[in-house]
Design a protein around this motif. Structure first.
Motif: not given
Length: 630
Positions: A509-510, A545-555, A490-499
């Motif tokens: 971290l995004v 900003c309407s709250g739908n920019c990439q930075l707001c989504k990541m936050k 939904p936001a960002g290009d990479y995430l880390f999953l801890d399994k």
């Protein structure tokens, strides 16, 4: 050059044992030098490896053949051997008188399924089945199919796909309209049309034809021998050396079953068996043509071939030139070292295989870890990537480039690179030097750092990322044994999953990756980047900003830490390596800012200010990298 040891199974090798030739040739020799030995005046022999035909006008090394690889002179070697075995059985029956062709005598000759052997009333044991006319018809059918598979003489026009059993052969004959002529002159297809009913899975009574039963049983025996060969069971006795493969073992056992001597056949001056095609003499519509023999070629050790039997050309003498030494971690250094390591099966990405030539994709993949420059993307100074150095290496006669036909793409071609003799020496020096540097200054892999923690991390890649970059990321993850998954984030290009612990948790971290050009589009709100970074939009305010920019989504995504990876060359006035450079101005700017100014009407200094706002106002981390592989 590297010496390659290969085996070639000629067409008589599917009929008689001990016909496989052992060749020791130079990797730079052309494939035509092998093909000429096994071709006749009226027929050109193709060479096959695996399921593919080896294209001509290419070197031996361009195909990356394994040591002691067996080249076939037929696309369907197993079926060709099965048909040859059936022809031997029919030859044996032909030697019996009509009154002696009883079930008791046929049981000792024919190999049939157990159910048929136990049934004395089966049609296959009837005398009328093995009348002279019936025997002749079945022999012609088997010999014709064998000639079609081996593409002998007038049957070269039929290029059938690989067939390993009766059904695949039947389907290929039907699909390519072989019995109907298959594109041949219709006046010459009468004999072929008459054979359509002789080899078929079902006759009018619902049972398979006699030829089908015989060939199918041979296929069953081949599968059994193949299984025994892989498990290392006892080989056929009476031979000085073990068979080269399971198919040679099948030919040996079948030859021993008929009680014939090992030498069995004779060869003409051009190395082709004179008796292998004797069955085709039955073809009334096409009497056997007299084969013209070519002048004898020099040959040593009987039918065996060594280096002198395959034509090699000596390289032209070159005038002395100054020695060339590439700089450490440069493009030429990495290319030469990668080609040498791949040639000697020492590169970790070669998977233990000896690769004498590499495609551009594989060469870049193997050389990039040893190169400080970018082999993929163009640089700012000269407008080209480091891979362009291969042209200079070709001019220095260190590397050769070859264009071969790609077997996976119909009509397509592929470029490959390999080392020449001087390049092998220099490549070995580069590889040894790189190994020495890594020994003194070891580089810790990502997995070693992760292994010190108790976490089981998995990298999550956004499926909407750039296709080329996503392909590189997956390739690098596979090379470094980093587990990864692909999901639409939904936001960002990479995430880390801890399994670890049996649960899947998202690390806080995004990461968002942007090139300088992408950042300029996002800050200016242009094109596809509209509303991406409205919070820090140039010439705007946070209220827009309407709250739908990439930075707001990541936050809002739940990750407390946000990182931006800015990829690309930095302005000479901002780069710490060039502190003496003057600050860029609209009228006097560096090449990086000039490109941004021409495309987006903005300099990198302005974009640096945007990144400072992202750091100060939104608490994000900024990481600069010159290229994707840093």
């Amino acid at each position: 050059m590297v010496q390659v040891s290969i085996h070639v199974r000629p067409k008589p090798g599917y009929h008689y044992p001990n016909k496989i030739d052992h060749l020791q040739i130079d990797s730079a020799d052309r494939l035509e030098s092998i093909q000429e030995k096994y071709s006749t005046a009226g027929s050109t022999t193709r060479l096959y490896y695996g399921k593919h035909e080896l294209p001509l006008n290419s070197s031996i090394g361009s195909h990356n053949l394994d040591d002691n690889a067996i080249l076939e002179c037929c696309r369907s070697p197993a079926m060709s051997a099965a048909l040859s075995s059936c022809l031997k059985d029919l030859d044996k029956i032909k030697q019996l008188s009509l009154n002696d062709r009883t079930r008791e005598n046929l049981l000792g000759i024919l190999q049939t399924p157990a159910a048929i052997r136990r049934d004395p009333e089966n049609e296959i044991w009837q005398k009328k089945t093995w009348s002279d006319d019936g025997l002749k018809t079945r022999t012609i059918n088997l010999a014709t199919m064998k000639a079609i598979l081996q593409r002998q003489d007038r049957y070269q026009v039929h290029d059938l796909p690989r067939s390993d059993d009766c059904q695949s052969l039947f389907d290929a004959l039907e699909k390519h309209n072989v019995w109907k002529g298959g594109g041949r002159d219709q006046s010459k297809t009468k004999s072929l049309k008459q054979q359509a009913h002789i080899f078929k899975p079902k006759k009018r009574d619902g049972n398979p034809s006699t030829n089908w039963i015989l060939v199918q049983e041979k296929n069953f025996l081949q599968q059994k021998i193949r299984s025994e060969f892989s498990s290392g069971l006892q080989f056929c006795a009476g031979y000085d050396s073990p068979p080269e493969d399971w198919l040679e073992e099948f030919v040996r056992r079948d030859h021993a079953r008929h009680g014939t001597r090992q030498s069995g056949s004779r060869r003409s001056n051009d190395g082709v068996d004179d008796t292998a095609d004797s069955h085709l003499a039955y073809l009334a519509s096409s009497p056997p043509r007299r084969r013209t023999t070519t002048p004898p070629r020099p040959r040593l050790n009987g039918s065996r071939v060594n280096e002198t039997s395959v034509g090699t050309t000596s390289s032209p003498t070159r005038s002395p030139r100054k020695s060339y030494t590439p700089q450490y971690a440069s493009g030429p250094f990495a290319v030469l070292a990668a080609l040498h390591l791949a040639m000697h099966s020492r590169h970790k990405y070669a998977n233990g295989r000896r690769l004498l030539t590499l495609t551009e994709e594989h060469l870049k993949r193997m050389a990039q870890p040893m190169c400080r420059s970018n082999l993929y993307d163009k640089g700012r100074m000269r407008g080209r990537n480091a891979f362009e150095c291969v042209n200079g290496l070709i001019e220095k006669q260190l590397v050769r480039k070859e264009i071969v036909r790609n077997a996976d793409i119909d009509g397509g071609e592929i470029e490959k690179w390999g080392l020449l003799q001087d390049g092998e020496v220099l490549g070995e020096c580069c590889a040894d030097f790189d190994r020495a540097v890594n020994h003194v200054i070891p580089v810790q892999s990502i997995n070693e750092g992760i292994g010190k923690s108790n976490m089981n991390l998995t990298l999550c890649l956004d499926t909407r990322e750039d296709a080329h970059l996503l392909k590189r990321m997956k390739m690098n993850c596979n090379d470094e044994n980093i587990p990864f998954v692909e999901k639409e984030l939904p936001a960002g290009d990479y995430l880390f999953l801890d399994k670890s612990g049996g649960q899947e948790n998202v690390l806080p971290l995004v990461i968002e990756r942007k090139s300088w050009s992408d950042l300029a589009d996002s800050c200016l709100g242009k094109g596809r980047a509209l509303n991406r970074l409205d919070c820090v939009k140039l010439g705007g305010s946070n209220s827009e900003c309407s709250g739908n920019c990439q930075l707001c989504k990541m936050k809002r995504c739940g990750c407390t830490q946000i990182m931006f990876i800015i990829e690309g060359e930095r302005c000479l006035g901002s780069d710490s390596v060039h502190r003496t450079a003057k600050k860029c101005t609209p009228t006097n700017c560096c090449s990086v800012c000039k490109q941004l100014s021409e495309r987006h009407n903005v300099t990198q200094d302005v974009l640096e200010g945007v990144l400072h706002r992202i750091q100060i106002e939104h608490g994000c981390y900024i990481h600069y990298t010159k290229r994707y592989n840093e």
